[in-house]
Structure formats: structure tokens, C-alpha cells
Motif scaffolding. Structure first.
Motif, PDB file in Angstrom:
ATOM      1  N   LEU A 132     -26.961 -31.669  26.198  1.00 48.07           N
ATOM      2  CA  LEU A 132     -27.849 -30.679  25.581  1.00 48.07           C
ATOM      3  C   LEU A 132     -28.323 -31.140  24.213  1.00 48.07           C
ATOM      4  CD1 LEU A 132     -26.198 -27.201  26.321  1.00 48.07           C
ATOM      5  CD2 LEU A 132     -28.385 -28.077  27.157  1.00 48.07           C
ATOM      6  N   VAL A 133     -27.498 -31.953  23.566  1.00 47.51           N
ATOM      7  CA  VAL A 133     -27.823 -32.399  22.199  1.00 47.51           C
ATOM      8  C   VAL A 133     -28.622 -33.699  22.227  1.00 47.51           C
ATOM      9  CG1 VAL A 133     -26.807 -33.166  20.015  1.00 47.51           C
ATOM     10  CG2 VAL A 133     -25.813 -31.226  21.251  1.00 47.51           C
ATOM     11  N   SER A 134     -28.274 -34.626  23.113  1.00 49.03           N
ATOM     12  CA  SER A 134     -28.947 -35.933  23.145  1.00 49.03           C
ATOM     13  C   SER A 134     -29.627 -36.136  24.491  1.00 49.03           C
ATOM     14  CB  SER A 134     -27.938 -37.069  22.947  1.00 49.03           C
ATOM     15  OG  SER A 134     -27.098 -36.775  21.863  1.00 49.03           O
ATOM     16  N   LEU A 158     -25.033 -28.012  18.174  1.00 46.87           N
ATOM     17  CA  LEU A 158     -25.671 -27.024  19.050  1.00 46.87           C
ATOM     18  C   LEU A 158     -25.508 -25.608  18.482  1.00 46.87           C
ATOM     19  CD1 LEU A 158     -27.081 -27.412  21.789  1.00 46.87           C
ATOM     20  CD2 LEU A 158     -24.882 -26.956  22.902  1.00 46.87           C
ATOM     21  N   ALA A 159     -24.317 -25.341  17.986  1.00 48.27           N
ATOM     22  CA  ALA A 159     -24.036 -24.019  17.410  1.00 48.27           C
ATOM     23  C   ALA A 159     -24.939 -23.762  16.207  1.00 48.27           C
ATOM     24  CB  ALA A 159     -22.565 -23.931  17.007  1.00 48.27           C
ATOM     25  N   CYS A 164     -25.295 -19.908  17.451  1.00 55.18           N
ATOM     26  CA  CYS A 164     -24.521 -19.227  18.494  1.00 55.18           C
ATOM     27  C   CYS A 164     -23.114 -19.808  18.558  1.00 55.18           C
ATOM     28  CB  CYS A 164     -25.221 -19.393  19.842  1.00 55.18           C
ATOM     29  SG  CYS A 164     -25.220 -21.081  20.465  1.00 55.18           S
ATOM     30  N   THR A 165     -22.315 -19.291  19.462  1.00 55.51           N
ATOM     31  CA  THR A 165     -20.983 -19.836  19.722  1.00 55.51           C
ATOM     32  C   THR A 165     -21.084 -20.808  20.893  1.00 55.51           C
ATOM     33  OG1 THR A 165     -19.882 -17.850  18.903  1.00 55.51           O
ATOM     34  CG2 THR A 165     -18.623 -19.235  20.423  1.00 55.51           C
ATOM     35  N   VAL A 166     -20.454 -21.975  20.732  1.00 55.64           N
ATOM     36  CA  VAL A 166     -20.469 -22.974  21.806  1.00 55.64           C
ATOM     37  C   VAL A 166     -19.037 -23.179  22.287  1.00 55.64           C
ATOM     38  CG1 VAL A 166     -20.973 -25.380  22.406  1.00 55.64           C
ATOM     39  CG2 VAL A 166     -22.527 -24.108  20.901  1.00 55.64           C
ATOM     40  N   ILE A 175     -13.757 -23.556  20.997  1.00 56.08           N
ATOM     41  CA  ILE A 175     -14.717 -22.479  20.766  1.00 56.08           C
ATOM     42  C   ILE A 175     -15.209 -22.696  19.334  1.00 56.08           C
ATOM     43  CG2 ILE A 175     -15.080 -19.974  20.661  1.00 56.08           C
ATOM     44  CD1 ILE A 175     -12.188 -21.373  22.683  1.00 56.08           C
ATOM     45  N   ILE A 176     -16.501 -22.948  19.209  1.00 55.35           N
ATOM     46  CA  ILE A 176     -17.021 -23.472  17.942  1.00 55.35           C
ATOM     47  C   ILE A 176     -18.251 -22.681  17.512  1.00 55.35           C
ATOM     48  CG2 ILE A 176     -18.169 -25.511  16.922  1.00 55.35           C
ATOM     49  CD1 ILE A 176     -16.347 -27.257  18.613  1.00 55.35           C
ATOM     50  N   ASP A 177     -18.270 -22.281  16.234  1.00 56.81           N
ATOM     51  CA  ASP A 177     -19.523 -21.788  15.649  1.00 56.81           C
ATOM     52  C   ASP A 177     -19.619 -22.321  14.233  1.00 56.81           C
ATOM     53  OD1 ASP A 177     -17.998 -20.147  14.008  1.00 56.81           O
ATOM     54  OD2 ASP A 177     -18.300 -18.355  15.239  1.00 56.81           O
TER      55      ASP A 177
END
Ligand SMILES: Nc1ncnc2c1ncn2[C@@H]1O[C@H](COP(=O)(O)OP(=O)(O)O)[C@@H](O)[C@H]1O
Ligand SMILES: Cc1ncsc1CCOP(=O)(O)O
Ligand SMILES: [Mg+2]
Length: 268
Positions: A132-134, A158-159, A164-166, A175-177
Motif C-alpha cells: 500500500l505504501v510502495s 500509512l497511518a 487512521c489506525t493501521v 496496532i499503529i497510529d
């Protein structure tokens, strides 16, 4: 924000009391399984993708889950309509980028849907989150070719991009924001041998965000429940076939004591 057995249990009780309607536009492979997992948890699933009805379904739903597992043009239009309605009504949107990076259709569709959605949560395995990022990252399909640890930086990016939360699932779930990183160490490798458990995780996130407006905490709760139910179910299973059955039964019977006995969480 903390993730404790008590905070998880409090959300489960809310789900079981409120029976929230979770609208899923998901794939042919997992439709039945994810509907059953939502029911076992205590939520109410609706699987609907026709362009002519998705707005109405979103209207009565408590959360929208979009999963690109088996895409086709009419489904993409349905997803777009559902997303626009959910945004208009401020309903949480959860995204599963199944096999993103494997084909151009998946990658381009995902970019369009993400920009439209302003999602609450994106949940994927490491390969999907990296893709999704690259744009140059190619994945082999629905299964990850990397450990979840390899996608932490991508998840953070991405977050930030989508505010958003990824969630990156794997041996450790991240779980990352913008502010927090939560790590869940529950789960079992046999879970990767049952198709659709990633999609189930995404659907359960839909249920948790429908009762808990702290999105990071809600997503962490969903991943903890997945991992704990998986661990308990594996103990009763001889392989992926029985794991699929025992996973649903364990989810249905999950109680506060089991959460206390099994939860392995770390907040950074
Ligand atoms: N190696 C592993 N050890 C423990 N749990 C795992 C492992 N890999 C995946 N899981 C768990 O399996 C579930 C599905 O995750 P994953 O396999 O990463 O998703 P996907 O099916 O989308 O690739 C999650 O609850 C995750 O925590
Ligand atoms: C195998 C497969 N192919 C298209 S969708 C799908 C299911 C993927 O489910 P999960 O990512 O949860 O294993
Ligand atoms: Mg998946």
C-alpha cells in the motif's frame, strides 16, 4: 489508552448487548466464515454488495467493512457507493487490502478506495501493508511473504497519510497510529493455514469500532480476541479443519477469565 482484559471484556459485553449490524462488502472465499465469526462474537453481519442497495444497508449499519479479496467492476462501484454513504453518515469504515500488490487492479482500486474512504482502520498482513505504501512492492497473493515486524515503518507512514489506525497482523500484531503502538503477542502459526482468518480479524475490528470510539483501543481489542480465541482453539484442534470449527466455538464461549489468563500485550 490501555488494553487490558477488563477493557476488552467491556467491549465484548457491549457487542453482545447491542448486537451491532456490521455491513461487509467482502470476498466469496470468506463470506460465510466472517459472517459466522461476527455472530459468534455477538455482532450481526450483513453481506451486501449490489450497487442498488449498499447505501440503504450502510444507513442501518453500525460500521462498514470493505475487503477487496474477489474484486470485479460492479463490486468496486458498490464499494464506492457504500463508502460515500458511510462518510456522509460518519460511520466507521474498516479496510482489508487482500493481496494488494499482487495485481494492478487490486493496487489501483485500493488507492482509489482509500482516498475516498478516510478509513478508521486499515488491517493487512505485512506484504499488503508494504504494498500500500510502495507501488513497486509485488506480493505473491493473499498470504504474507514477510514478518509483521518488517512493515512497522510502512504502517506508520500509512497511518500518517490517512490519519487512521493501521493494523499489521502476523506472529506479533502491531496496532499503529500517530501517537501509539500496541503489540499483541497472542495467536498461533496454525491460524495462517485457515483461509480467511485475516478477513475475520478485519470484520471483528468492524464490530469493536462500532461500540468503542477509541479506534486504536477497539482495533487492539479485536486483535487480542482473535489471537486468544486462536490459541485456545488450537489446543482442541488436530489441524486447520478442526481449527476453523473450534475458532468459532471458542469465540462464542470467550469469557473474562480466559482474557485474563491469555492476554499478552505491550504498549510502546
Ligand atoms: N505466525 C503467527 N503466529 C501467531 N499468530 C499468527 C501468526 N500469523 C498470523 N497470526 C494470526 O492469524 C490471524 C490472521 O492474520 P494473518 O495471517 O496475518 O492475516 P492474513 O490472513 O490476512 O494474511 C491474526 O489474528 C494473526 O494474529
Ligand atoms: C485466498 C483468497 N483469495 C482471494 S480472497 C482470499 C481469502 C483471503 O483471506 P485471508 O487474507 O483472511 O487469509
Ligand atoms: Mg488477508
Amino acid at each position: 489508552m490501555q488494553v487490558t482484559p477488563q477493557s476488552i471484556w467491556s467491549d465484548i459485553v457491549k457487542i453482545r448487548e447491542q448486537f451491532p449490524l456490521i455491513h461487509n462488502i467482502t470476498n466469496y472465499v470468506v463470506m460465510n466464515n466472517t459472517a459466522n465469526a461476527l455472530l459468534a462474537l455477538g455482532a450481526s453481519p450483513a453481506m451486501a454488495h449490489a450497487e442498488d442497495e449498499v447505501a440503504e444497508m450502510v444507513n442501518i449499519a453500525n460500521a462498514l467493512v470493505i475487503n477487496i479479496g474477489t474484486l470485479s467492476p460492479h463490486w468496486i462501484s458498490g464499494m464506492e457507493k457504500a463508502i460515500l454513504k458511510a462518510r456522509e453518515l460518519y460511520k466507521p469504515i474498516v479496510i482489508d487490502p487482500v493481496a494488494c500488490g499482487a495485481t494492478a487492479l487490486r493496487s489501483t482500486t485500493m488507492q482509489t478506495l482509500l482516498q475516498l474512504a478516510n478509513p478508521s482502520v486499515i488491517r493487512g498482513n505485512a506484504s499488503e501493508i508494504k504494498a500500500l505504501v510502495s507501488a513497486n512492492i509485488k506480493t505473491r497473493g493473499a498470504d504474507s511473504s514477510e514478518c509483521s515486524d518488517a512493515a512497522i515503518e510502512d504502517a506508520l507512514q500509512l497511518a500518517q497519510t490517512y490519519q487512521c489506525t493501521v493494523v499489521v497482523s502476523g506472529a506479533t500484531d502491531y496496532i499503529i497510529d500517530n501517537k501509539d503502538v500496541t503489540k499483541i503477542y497472542n495467536g498461533h502459526p496454525m491460524m495462517t493455514k485457515v483461509t480467511g482468518l485475516g478477513c475475520t480479524a478485519t470484520a471483528l475490528i468492524g464490530a469493536f469500532v462500532s461500540v468503542n470510539s477509541d479506534i486504536h483501543q477497539a482495533a487492539s481489542h479485536a486483535m487480542a480476541v482473535m489471537g486468544i480465541a486462536g490459541e485456545i482453539a488450537v489446543k482442541k484442534s488436530v489441524g486447520p479443519g478442526t481449527l476453523q470449527l473450534h475458532f468459532l466455538d471458542t469465540l462464542y464461549q470467550l469469557d473474562a477469565q480466559q482474557l485474563m489468563n491469555y492476554l499478552k500485550v505491550e504498549a510502546v
